[in-house]
Design a protein around this motif. Structure first.
Motif, PDB file in Angstrom:
ATOM      1  N   GLY A  14       0.948  -1.342   0.065  1.00 38.62           N
ATOM      2  CA  GLY A  14       0.020  -0.014  -0.001  1.00 38.62           C
ATOM      3  C   GLY A  14       0.838   1.222  -0.003  1.00 38.62           C
ATOM      4  O   GLY A  14       0.132   2.436  -0.067  1.00 38.62           O
ATOM      5  N   GLY A  15       1.932   1.109   0.130  1.00 33.21           N
ATOM      6  CA  GLY A  15       3.166   2.242   0.122  1.00 33.21           C
ATOM      7  C   GLY A  15       3.356   2.634  -1.037  1.00 33.21           C
ATOM      8  O   GLY A  15       2.929   2.305  -2.317  1.00 33.21           O
ATOM      9  N   LEU A  84       1.629  -0.019  -3.758  1.00 38.05           N
ATOM     10  CA  LEU A  84       2.341  -0.976  -3.992  1.00 38.05           C
ATOM     11  C   LEU A  84       1.966  -2.420  -3.632  1.00 38.05           C
ATOM     12  O   LEU A  84       1.379  -2.484  -2.354  1.00 38.05           O
ATOM     13  CB  LEU A  84       4.033  -0.899  -3.578  1.00 38.05           C
ATOM     14  CG  LEU A  84       4.828   0.356  -4.487  1.00 38.05           C
ATOM     15  CD1 LEU A  84       5.765   0.849  -3.812  1.00 38.05           C
ATOM     16  CD2 LEU A  84       5.454  -0.534  -5.675  1.00 38.05           C
ATOM     17  N   LYS A  85       2.229  -3.506  -4.190  1.00 34.96           N
ATOM     18  CA  LYS A  85       1.884  -4.778  -3.688  1.00 34.96           C
ATOM     19  C   LYS A  85       3.189  -5.832  -3.637  1.00 34.96           C
ATOM     20  O   LYS A  85       4.078  -5.509  -4.138  1.00 34.96           O
ATOM     21  CB  LYS A  85       0.765  -5.451  -4.719  1.00 34.96           C
ATOM     22  CG  LYS A  85      -0.259  -4.451  -5.212  1.00 34.96           C
ATOM     23  CD  LYS A  85      -1.031  -5.130  -6.241  1.00 34.96           C
ATOM     24  CE  LYS A  85      -2.392  -4.174  -6.510  1.00 34.96           C
ATOM     25  NZ  LYS A  85      -3.119  -5.015  -7.616  1.00 34.96           N
ATOM     26  N   PRO A  86       2.768  -6.758  -2.902  1.00 39.00           N
ATOM     27  CA  PRO A  86       3.980  -7.901  -2.836  1.00 39.00           C
ATOM     28  C   PRO A  86       4.347  -8.264  -4.110  1.00 39.00           C
ATOM     29  O   PRO A  86       5.780  -8.672  -4.358  1.00 39.00           O
ATOM     30  CB  PRO A  86       3.482  -8.694  -1.925  1.00 39.00           C
ATOM     31  CG  PRO A  86       2.489  -8.353  -0.896  1.00 39.00           C
ATOM     32  CD  PRO A  86       1.980  -7.351  -1.862  1.00 39.00           C
ATOM     33  N   THR A 112      11.443  -4.001  -2.714  1.00 35.63           N
ATOM     34  CA  THR A 112      10.750  -5.010  -1.918  1.00 35.63           C
ATOM     35  C   THR A 112       9.458  -4.624  -1.400  1.00 35.63           C
ATOM     36  O   THR A 112       9.717  -3.650  -0.467  1.00 35.63           O
ATOM     37  CB  THR A 112      11.837  -5.574  -0.841  1.00 35.63           C
ATOM     38  OG1 THR A 112      13.002  -6.192  -1.510  1.00 35.63           O
ATOM     39  CG2 THR A 112      11.139  -6.828  -0.010  1.00 35.63           C
ATOM     40  N   VAL A 113       8.440  -5.147  -1.693  1.00 35.86           N
ATOM     41  CA  VAL A 113       7.139  -4.787  -0.847  1.00 35.86           C
ATOM     42  C   VAL A 113       6.560  -5.879   0.195  1.00 35.86           C
ATOM     43  O   VAL A 113       6.506  -7.072  -0.334  1.00 35.86           O
ATOM     44  CB  VAL A 113       6.121  -4.460  -1.952  1.00 35.86           C
ATOM     45  CG1 VAL A 113       4.870  -3.998  -1.409  1.00 35.86           C
ATOM     46  CG2 VAL A 113       6.792  -3.696  -3.051  1.00 35.86           C
ATOM     47  N   SER A 114       6.643  -5.424   1.430  1.00 35.15           N
ATOM     48  CA  SER A 114       6.701  -6.603   2.414  1.00 35.15           C
ATOM     49  C   SER A 114       6.246  -6.063   3.669  1.00 35.15           C
ATOM     50  O   SER A 114       6.761  -4.952   3.925  1.00 35.15           O
ATOM     51  CB  SER A 114       7.871  -7.489   2.642  1.00 35.15           C
ATOM     52  OG  SER A 114       7.733  -8.270   3.686  1.00 35.15           O
TER      53      SER A 114
END
Length: 115
Positions: A14-15, A84-86, A112-114
């Motif tokens: 989501g960022g 943003l999504k993983p 990296t999306v986490s």
């Protein structure tokens, strides 16, 4: 020609992140500048492109979330990534293509999306 990316890192789902890419080695005139990405064990794929005359193209998976912009005079291209999504996790590569279809690449930057 030396394309240098910056702005990657770790972000929560989501960022947002903003990638930048600048040509620090020359005054090459790129007809198209864009972004590609490669996730582990996957092929490199197109994310977004923008021509010198303003035409843009996006992968379906990022439409409505990512925005590409460029400063042609400075051979600089940006990628604003929102929501943003993983599955956006990948190494992102900057690309510059001349009018004769010669490609130049940056070294890549990790996103990296986490949680």
């Amino acid at each position: 020609v030396q394309l240098v990316e910056s702005g990657g890192g770790l972000v929560q789902p989501g960022g947002s992140l903003r990638l930048s890419c600048a040509d620090s080695g020359s005054n090459f005139a790129f007809y198209v500048m864009g972004w590609y990405r490669q996730a582990p064990e996957k092929q490199r794929e197109l994310v977004a492109t923008k021509t010198v005359d303003g035409r843009t193209g996006y992968a379906d998976s990022v439409k409505g979330r990512f925005t590409i912009s460029r400063d042609s005079a400075k051979n600089t291209v940006y990628l604003q990534m929102d929501i943003l999504k993983p599955e956006d996790t990948a190494v992102y590569y900057c690309n510059g293509r001349t009018v004769t279809a010669q490609d130049y690449w940056g070294q890549g930057i990790q996103v990296t999306v986490s949680s």
